[in-house]
Design a protein around this motif. Structure first.
Motif, short mmCIF file in Angstrom:
data_model
loop_
_atom_site.label_atom_id
_atom_site.label_comp_id
_atom_site.label_asym_id
_atom_site.label_seq_id
_atom_site.Cartn_x
_atom_site.Cartn_y
_atom_site.Cartn_z
N SER A 238 6.91 -0.48 -4.52
CA SER A 238 7.12 -1.59 -3.60
C SER A 238 7.67 -2.78 -4.34
CB SER A 238 5.77 -1.97 -2.95
OG SER A 238 5.87 -3.22 -2.32
N TYR B 217 1.57 -6.01 2.62
CA TYR B 217 1.60 -7.45 2.86
C TYR B 217 1.91 -8.20 1.56
CZ TYR B 217 -0.63 -6.09 7.22
OH TYR B 217 -0.91 -5.50 8.42
N ASP B 218 2.56 -9.36 1.72
CA ASP B 218 2.99 -10.14 0.56
C ASP B 218 1.92 -11.10 0.04
OD1 ASP B 218 5.66 -9.22 0.23
OD2 ASP B 218 6.23 -10.32 2.02
N SER B 219 1.06 -11.58 0.92
CA SER B 219 0.12 -12.62 0.51
C SER B 219 -1.18 -12.50 1.27
CB SER B 219 0.74 -14.00 0.75
OG SER B 219 1.07 -14.18 2.12
N GLY C 167 0.16 -5.25 -1.51
CA GLY C 167 1.55 -4.93 -1.19
C GLY C 167 1.83 -3.45 -1.15
N ARG C 168 1.36 -2.73 -2.17
CA ARG C 168 1.70 -1.31 -2.31
C ARG C 168 1.04 -0.47 -1.23
NH1 ARG C 168 -1.22 2.05 -5.20
NH2 ARG C 168 -2.19 0.32 -6.33
N GLY D 156 3.71 -0.44 3.85
CA GLY D 156 3.33 -0.12 2.48
C GLY D 156 4.05 1.12 1.99
N SER E 209 6.70 -6.86 6.33
CA SER E 209 5.24 -7.00 6.29
C SER E 209 4.58 -5.88 7.07
CB SER E 209 4.83 -8.35 6.87
OG SER E 209 3.44 -8.52 6.83
N ARG F 2 6.82 -5.59 -3.91
CA ARG F 2 5.73 -6.56 -4.05
C ARG F 2 4.84 -6.26 -5.25
NH1 ARG F 2 5.70 -4.44 0.98
NH2 ARG F 2 6.29 -5.75 2.74
#
Length: 614
Positions: free
Chosen positions: A3, A22-24, A17-18, A594, A591, A5
């Motif tokens: 990913s 999601y990024d955050s 992320g993986r 994964g 988003s 991310r």
């Protein structure tokens, strides 16, 4: 595929992320997760839809061993495990629904270290063989979900939860995280004490769910009012309708079906197979309405429930908050609607007076009801009152509840209250009689009904002194007097009696402010719960793409035998429909996509998008 991310220097963010796409992190998620990864205990109060599950799932994936999750939600464990497996997480569960072979397989996977997460029903921990099994593996953490079940002050007490303090005694070095969406200060303190978590870090997120519009309406033919809500604002939406009795559940579900709404009943009187089928349909189908007793709903992960309706008064603010929190878990505009009337107050008061248990138990029930009635009768912002109940003082008016959208008027109801109380007094003193609401109102309005004439009540000095108000207004006065404990209801026939506080009103030492009923029903705010708008944050030209993606998701979910949201949430499909990626790398940046879902569904999604473009 890696990913974009992924960051091995930040294992929690890497997993976010993986695995989850999601990024955050949101709110205090990162702080909670890092605290538990470091071996600390935590007590987490976070609203439904706030992302509680990640607070134990990510530490379980980062720490060595298996995360053991104690959950009362036996009927939903399969779906929870399916959702994790769709993400590539090795998850399993042990509960009474499995046959011996299924249990042995999961036990073997746990002992061999082949699981990341193991879900257990709390009663399993009373069985010594389960405790011996846990000793055979390496435990990353203990997560105690729906932790309010440990609190007798709470609204959903489960005796099995009282045994969970044994986990700390037997595995003192394993971190524990207890989580709930519903806890007052008293319940919070009781959870901490009963689970021996006073020394843990306590994380209390805001209880506000700004996407939910709270509306409480006077009850007047509630089934027809419900139909107006569904047809007028939520046509084709998924929703939950709560009723107190099984009979009411059956009648309401049948009424909705007769009027063209796809609806099914759910209550403890149905056989287990029917309950399971109806719950599975609700989770897997779009636009189905479940009419249920409170036996339904805890832990429901369906993100796109657009409304929760109550046709009877909930017994507590905690219960009401948790039930309404099942709407709008995806953050999109949703409605919490309650029809409330005089008979609700009468019925609840009588149920408390006749309930089993000691005086302290009845006082606890009465305190819960008083808080619920205060929420119903307030002329101030519903959300401010709701947040204050959970200890969040000082919130500003939300602008999105019924009392904000159509501010109710208050009036000095002292004289009206004195008229009602005087009627009750005269019946008792002059005739040694007690009557219910209907007779009191008939006397005040000067109606010479057969019952009034039979008991010579037209000779009372209070006969006809209430002609200045309508019957509906008088019933509203009585309802609010009951809510304020200036009247009490007793006995099989719901007769009215004075309370210790009534004398202050009769003696002119206490003013009684009453809430005027709204002249017009409050409708949804513009853009909130309106009839079938385009999904939020979705450009008009992306709507056909979004609907095509939803159709693909429905077919895929049916083929896999899982709820649609296990494949992808609506929010992810909206972003895909808007961005219209043309390559796997672009799709992987969306988003909610994964690594595992990208590998499993990526090519199919690109084909759907390409076909749409063609």
């Amino acid at each position: 595929m890696t990913s974009p991310r992924a960051s091995v220097s930040d294992p929690a963010l890497d997993v976010l992320g993986r695995v989850f796409g999601y990024d955050s992190f949101r709110g205090e998620q990162r702080e909670i997760i890092e605290h538990v990864i470091g071996g600390g205990d935590a007590l987490v109060l976070m609203p439904t839809g706030g992302g509680k599950s990640l607070c134990y799932q990510i530490p379980a994936l980062v720490r060595p061993g298996v995360g053991v999750v104690v959950s009362p939600l036996i009927a939903l464990m399969q779906d929870q495990v399916d959702a994790l497996r769709a993400l590539g997480v090795r998850a399993g569960f042990l509960n009474s629904t499995q046959d011996p072979d299924e249990r042995r397989l999961v036990e073997a996977e746990f002992a061999a270290g082949e699981l990341d997460l193991l879900y257990l029903a709390p009663e399993r921990l009373r069985v010594e063989s389960t405790l011996r099994l846990l000793e055979r593996g390496t435990i990353a953490l203990f997560a105690i979900d729906e932790a309010h079940c440990v609190a007798q002050w709470g609204h959903d007490f489960r005796p099995d939860y009282l045994q969970l303090s044994r986990l700390h005694e037997r595995w003192p070095d394993v971190p524990r995280i207890a989580l709930t969406a519903t806890a007052t200060r008293a319940t919070h303190a009781e959870i901490a004490a009963r689970l021996n978590l006073e020394g843990a870090r306590h994380f209390v997120a805001s209880f506000d769910r700004p996407n939910i519009q709270y509306r409480i309406v006077p009850k007047n033919e509630p089934k027809k009012q419900l139909l107006s809500l569904v047809k007028g604002e939520h046509e084709g939406d998924a929703g939950i309708v709560y009723c107190l009795s099984r009979a009411s559940v059956e009648k309401t579900a049948a009424f909705l079906v007769e009027n063209g709404v796809a609806a099914v009943p759910y209550h403890a009187g149905l056989d287990a197979r029917t309950r399971a089928e109806n719950q599975a349909r609700f989770l897997r189908e779009d636009g189905l309405v479940v009419v249920a007793t409170i036996a339904f709903g805890m832990g429901i992960d369906k993100p796109d429930v657009r409304f929760v309706a109550h046709l009877d008064l909930p017994k507590s603010v905690e219960g009401y908050y948790q039930e309404t929190g099942r709407a709008g878990r995806d953050g999109q505009p949703s409605t919490a609607w309650l029809a409330y009337g005089l008979n609700d107050v009468v019925q609840q008061r009588r149920m408390i007076d006749t309930s089993e248990g000691d005086a302290e138990h009845r006082r606890r029930l009465a305190a819960h009801l008083d808080a619920m009635l205060a929420l119903c009768e307030t002329a101030e912002c519903r959300r401010v009152q709701l947040l204050a109940y959970f200890g969040q003082e000082g919130a500003s008016a939300c602008g999105n509840c019924d009392t904000c959208l159509t501010p109710p008027k208050t009036w000095d109801g002292t004289i009206a209250a004195q008229k009602v109380l005087s009627t009750v007094v005269r019946l008792k003193r002059e005739r040694n009689q007690s009557f219910g609401v209907g007779q009191i109102v008939d006397i005040l309005l000067g109606r010479r009904t057969a019952k009034v004439i039979r008991f010579d009540h037209d000779a009372l000095s209070v006969f006809g002194i209430g002609a200045d108000l309508t019957e509906a207004q008088w019933r509203g006065v009585v309802r609010q007097l009951l809510a304020q404990r200036l009247l009490a209801v007793q006995g099989e026939y719901n007769t009215l009696f004075l309370t210790d506080e009534s004398a202050e009103v009769l003696g002119g030492r206490r003013q009684v402010l009453l809430r005027s009923e709204p002249e017009k029903p409050v409708r949804a705010a513009k853009g909130v719960g309106a009839k079938k708008p385009a999904p939020a944050d979705l450009p008009e030209d992306a709507l056909p793409v979004f609907e095509r993606l939803r159709a693909w998701r429905a077919a895929t979910a049916k083929e896999l035998g899982v709820p649609a949201y296990v494949v992808f949430h609506d929010a992810t499909l909206r972003e895909i429909a808007t961005a219209r990626p043309t390559a796997l790398a672009e799709l992987g940046a969306v988003s909610g996509v994964g690594e595992n879902k990208l590998a499993k569904f990526g090519e199919q999604l690109l084909e759907v998008l390409a076909a749409e473009e063609g």
